[in-house]
Design a protein around this motif. Structure first.
Motif, mmCIF file in Angstrom:
data_model
loop_
_atom_site.group_PDB
_atom_site.id
_atom_site.type_symbol
_atom_site.label_atom_id
_atom_site.label_comp_id
_atom_site.label_asym_id
_atom_site.label_seq_id
_atom_site.Cartn_x
_atom_site.Cartn_y
_atom_site.Cartn_z
ATOM 1 N N HIS A 198 0.077 6.416 5.282
ATOM 2 C CA HIS A 198 0.507 6.654 3.882
ATOM 3 C C HIS A 198 0.086 7.876 3.147
ATOM 4 O O HIS A 198 0.096 8.061 2.147
ATOM 5 C CB HIS A 198 0.231 5.408 3.013
ATOM 6 C CG HIS A 198 0.840 4.139 3.525
ATOM 7 N ND1 HIS A 198 2.131 4.255 3.961
ATOM 8 C CD2 HIS A 198 0.477 2.915 3.375
ATOM 9 C CE1 HIS A 198 2.259 2.905 4.129
ATOM 10 N NE2 HIS A 198 1.488 2.203 3.932
ATOM 11 N N MET A 220 -2.869 9.443 2.419
ATOM 12 C CA MET A 220 -4.126 9.413 1.664
ATOM 13 C C MET A 220 -5.173 9.829 2.574
ATOM 14 O O MET A 220 -5.278 9.827 3.459
ATOM 15 C CB MET A 220 -4.037 8.165 0.889
ATOM 16 C CG MET A 220 -3.095 7.754 -0.227
ATOM 17 S SD MET A 220 -3.381 6.702 -1.456
ATOM 18 C CE MET A 220 -3.871 7.667 -2.766
ATOM 19 N N LEU A 238 0.849 -1.101 0.011
ATOM 20 C CA LEU A 238 -0.038 -0.119 -0.023
ATOM 21 C C LEU A 238 0.768 1.319 -0.162
ATOM 22 O O LEU A 238 0.389 2.271 -0.476
ATOM 23 C CB LEU A 238 -0.976 -0.021 1.116
ATOM 24 C CG LEU A 238 -1.845 -1.204 1.227
ATOM 25 C CD1 LEU A 238 -2.868 -1.220 2.559
ATOM 26 C CD2 LEU A 238 -2.992 -0.944 0.058
ATOM 27 N N LEU A 266 -3.852 3.329 4.708
ATOM 28 C CA LEU A 266 -3.719 4.411 3.733
ATOM 29 C C LEU A 266 -3.839 5.651 4.304
ATOM 30 O O LEU A 266 -3.057 6.563 3.586
ATOM 31 C CB LEU A 266 -4.789 3.993 2.486
ATOM 32 C CG LEU A 266 -4.297 2.892 1.725
ATOM 33 C CD1 LEU A 266 -5.508 2.879 0.646
ATOM 34 C CD2 LEU A 266 -3.148 3.176 0.831
ATOM 35 N N THR A 267 -4.772 6.065 5.169
ATOM 36 C CA THR A 267 -5.126 7.407 5.658
ATOM 37 C C THR A 267 -4.262 7.887 6.732
ATOM 38 O O THR A 267 -3.714 9.023 6.884
ATOM 39 C CB THR A 267 -6.298 7.464 6.222
ATOM 40 O OG1 THR A 267 -6.939 6.789 6.923
ATOM 41 C CG2 THR A 267 -7.411 7.374 4.884
ATOM 42 N N SER A 323 0.476 4.029 -2.816
ATOM 43 C CA SER A 323 0.192 5.505 -2.422
ATOM 44 C C SER A 323 1.345 6.469 -2.992
ATOM 45 O O SER A 323 0.930 7.607 -3.469
ATOM 46 C CB SER A 323 0.006 5.481 -1.262
ATOM 47 O OG SER A 323 1.081 5.253 -0.280
#
Length: 293
Positions: free
Chosen positions: A243, A245, A184, A239-240, A188
């Protein structure tokens, strides 16, 4: 959708097999490289959830002669979904082709299985717009070379959008918690937007059960995974929180109960380090494996 891993018996065959139809037992695809994936997960189930104007709204033309929108499809299998997404976002009907579509949208589609990639290349109605390559996405050196080569044609360093459709589970099962986190992280860093369809935890159990029924070796990481449970939420959190996003939209669920999640990269240059807890868990598993040998 095929994941990254080292092909073994029951997975990718030798080069000679490319000339002959492979006989693969149902479920005997430990990297997700099912030979007829679209038969039981048809593209239409995803397309009905995605607005066809999505890419044009995300990437409005910025100049009189804009470059094409660049998409990365990871785990493309034999290309049916890649082609369907391409048609969908360009408002093309089945069987319809247009000579200048490559000016609007270009896809780089990759899969670990060379037999599936060859099938995708032969069946693609848009050879100028969709490029299919064999790639183990978890191989950093090869990934960097092949992706950079494609992007450099357009003077870009990242893709506009990435597609990761039913791939995360196979990465997770074959590479563990740290492998999923790194996968991931790579995605990203490579994409301005990212569309992810995570498999729910029940699919993990079903995949492990299929291998056991066939008498094949179990997934190395299945029983030691710490990231489990609500996998869509787990993917969102990674992801949030890790990384850089942000979750833009959930388009809903397919008939097989998988969410379609759209993420956007935040404007940041900070470096995201692998959480210490994942590093320690991986080290402990390595120590246990060594003791068993």
């Amino acid at each position: 959708m095929a994941a990254s891993g080292k092909p073994s018996a029951g997975g990718v065959e030798g080069a000679a097999a490319a000339d002959e139809p492979r006989v693969v037992q149902p479920g005997a695809a430990p990297f997700g490289n099912f030979p007829h994936y679209s038969r039981f997960h048809p593209p239409e189930q995803r397309l009905r959830l995605l607005p066809p104007e999505l890419l044009r709204e995300l990437f409005p033309p910025a100049s009189p002669e804009p470059r094409p929108i660049l998409g990365l499809d990871v785990g493309c299998n034999s290309g049916e979904l890649s082609v369907a997404l391409y048609r969908h976002f360009l408002y093309l009907c089945d069987g319809e082709t247009c000579s200048d579509t490559s000016r609007e949208l270009r896809f780089l589609c990759c899969d670990i299985d060379p037999v599936l990639v060859e099938r995708a290349e032969k069946g693609c109605p848009f050879p100028d717009a969709l490029t299919f390559i064999t790639l183990d996405f978890m191989n950093q050196r090869t990934r960097k070379v092949l992706l950079s080569s494609f992007l450099s044609q357009f003077g870009c360093s990242v893709f506009d959008i990435g597609f990761c459709m039913s791939v995360t589970m196979w990465i997770h099962l074959n590479h563990g918690d740290q492998g999923l986190w790194e996968f991931l992280a790579h995605l990203s860093s490579l994409c301005r937007y990212l569309l992810v369809e995570p498999q729910p935890w029940k699919c993990y159990r079903a995949a492990a059960r299929r291998l056991r029924k066939l008498g094949l070796h179990d997934f190395d990481h299945f029983h030691s995974l710490a990231i489990r449970g609500d996998m869509a939420n787990q993917i969102v959190q990674i992801l949030t929180q890790d990384h850089g996003m942000e979750l833009v939209c959930c388009f809903g669920n397919t008939s097989w109960d998988r969410s379609l999640l759209l993420f956007k990269a935040k404007q940041t240059t900070e470096t995201h380090l692998i959480p210490e807890s994942l590093i320690e868990e991986e080290k402990e598993r390595d120590r246990l494996r060594f003791r068993r040998q």
